[in-house]
Design an enzyme around this catalytic site. Structure first.
Site, PDB file in Angstrom:
ATOM      1  N   ASP A  91      12.672 -35.215 -13.693  1.00 58.42           N
ATOM      2  CA  ASP A  91      11.580 -35.067 -12.736  1.00 58.42           C
ATOM      3  C   ASP A  91      10.318 -35.585 -13.418  1.00 58.42           C
ATOM      4  O   ASP A  91       9.853 -35.007 -14.406  1.00 58.42           O
ATOM      5  CB  ASP A  91      11.420 -33.590 -12.352  1.00 58.42           C
TER       6      ASP A  91
ATOM      7  N   TYR B 177      -0.680 -38.506   0.656  1.00 56.57           N
ATOM      8  CA  TYR B 177      -0.163 -39.728   0.038  1.00 56.57           C
ATOM      9  C   TYR B 177      -1.310 -40.660  -0.339  1.00 56.57           C
ATOM     10  O   TYR B 177      -1.327 -41.222  -1.436  1.00 56.57           O
ATOM     11  CB  TYR B 177       0.792 -40.418   1.005  1.00 56.57           C
TER      12      TYR B 177
END
Length: 273
Positions: A65, A153
């Site tokens: 991750d 985003y």
């Protein structure tokens, strides 16, 4: 890029690509391998990552991750010296400012902090060494023009732009042109993140097209690698970016491109009037 940075893409040197199980990351991993590089593919563990690595001769897969800074540093120590780092991992889910805070945190953690974690894990050894090096971060046009709808985003990718600009300056002051940073700004690209559709939309580029342009523009020494697509030309991109910057200079309303009072002016601007 400089002669020194261009030499970073060379046989038997190590490349690391995050978000490498699909899309632009996988296309980049294939391109680096085609140049004879040893390629490490970093992504979430799973079948997609394993299949991607199996399809590239000599590639290695690392399930990680990118939001986990400790895991990234441990992986950097395991992989060893790197010539090319492409911090590409990203997720698209998010929302506007009223979206769930946990979703916001995950988008920022992966898209922005994932780039920082990759840089802080791998770049110090590149700077401390004496070999040419190359760092590429994948941004987005949304981080520049800020279209409404997915503010999380947009914020993450605006951060990537600022981070990579600062990184380029820091590398220049520390290494001259030996290690350089570059910002990849894809257009509409068909990837697993952008579309669940089984076929590429006509307007989209493939990841391979993006990477081919990236390598061409890197060879020219470009920092900003702004990609068109099959529905947006470089000229349209330039006008949209100029309009976005003009909001500040002209003190127009925020995101005036989408403001009804400025619709006609924006249309004239795009037409070149």
């Amino acid at each position: 890029m400089s002669v020194a940075s261009f030499a970073a893409i060379a046989p038997d040197r190590q490349a690391v690509v995050t978000g490498a199980a699909s899309g632009i990351g996988l296309a980049a991993a294939r391109a680096f391998a085609a140049q004879g590089m040893r390629v490490a593919l970093l992504d979430r563990p799973g079948d997609a990552l394993d299949a991607a690595a199996a399809a590239i001769p000599g590639a290695s897969a690392y399930g990680v991750d990118v939001a986990d800074a400790a895991a990234m540093h441990a992986l950097a120590a395991r992989i060893g010296p790197v010539a090319v780092l492409m911090a590409n991992a990203g997720i698209g889910d998010g929302g506007d400012v009223f979206a769930d805070g946990d979703v916001w945190r995950r988008v920022i953690d992966v898209n922005l902090m994932g780039v920082l974690n990759a840089v802080q894990a791998f770049a110090p050894a590149m700077v401390a060494g004496d070999a040419p090096g190359l760092i590429i971060a994948t941004g987005s046009k949304q981080g520049i023009t800020q279209p409404p709808g997915n503010t999380a985003y947009n914020v993450s990718k605006a951060g990537v732009k600022a981070l990579t600009e600062g990184l380029a300056h820091s590398l220049r002051t520390r290494t001259g042109d030996r290690v350089s940073a570059h910002l990849l700004i894809p257009g509409f690209t068909y990837t697993g993140m952008t579309s669940p559709r089984p076929e590429k939309p006509a307007g989209a580029w493939t990841g391979e097209q993006v990477v081919a342009l990236m390598l061409e523009r890197l060879a020219d020494g470009d920092f900003y690698i702004l990609c068109p697509d099959n529905e947006t030309t470089p000229q349209q991109d330039a006008r949209r970016i100029a309009w976005a910057a003009g909001d500040l200079l002209a003190n127009r309303p925020a995101l005036s491109r989408w403001h009804p009072d400025h619709a006609e002016a924006f249309a004239r601007h795009m037409a070149g009037d």
